[in-house]
Design a protein around this motif. Structure first.
Motif: not given
Length: 113
Positions: A45-71
């Motif tokens: 139940a806690m995992r489900e609540l956590s999943r709802r509160a903090f959803p996974e971002p959409d799938v990022i393509p393999d060739d897309a730069p990671a957020p840290i690389e963008q910064v």
């Protein structure tokens, strides 16, 4: 190819007897199965609540730069722009000094919060 390691020698009879005696002397588990099931349900139940509160971002393509690389790329661009502005300013000042003109006043590059 390296040679295979030599097989381990079999444990002695005394070692086997000591291990068996230890297993028999160890107290049986006192965990209540109902409590273990309740803990599993609560964890799920806690995992489900956590999943709802903090959803996974959409799938990022393999060739897309990671957020840290963008910064990092953005900071490199900002640093390059600042360096270019400094060089332009230095050239203007040098030209003004050599030509006997008044040195232009500095222009703010950006403001901060």
């Amino acid at each position: 190819m390296p040679a295979a390691p030599a097989p381990r020698p079999a444990p002695s009879d005394g070692y086997r007897r000591a291990i068996e005696a230890h297993r028999q002397a160890a107290p049986p588990s006192r965990a209540d199965p109902a409590i273990a099931q309740a803990v599993e349900r609560q964890t799920a139940a806690m995992r489900e609540l956590s999943r709802r509160a903090f959803p996974e971002p959409d799938v990022i393509p393999d060739d897309a730069p990671a957020p840290i690389e963008q910064v990092r790329a953005q900071r490199r661009r900002q640093a390059a722009a600042t360096e270019a502005a400094v060089l332009r300013r230095a050239r203007q000042e040098r030209t003004a000094r050599e030509g006997g003109k008044a040195v232009p006043q500095p222009v703010a590059l950006r403001t901060t919060a």
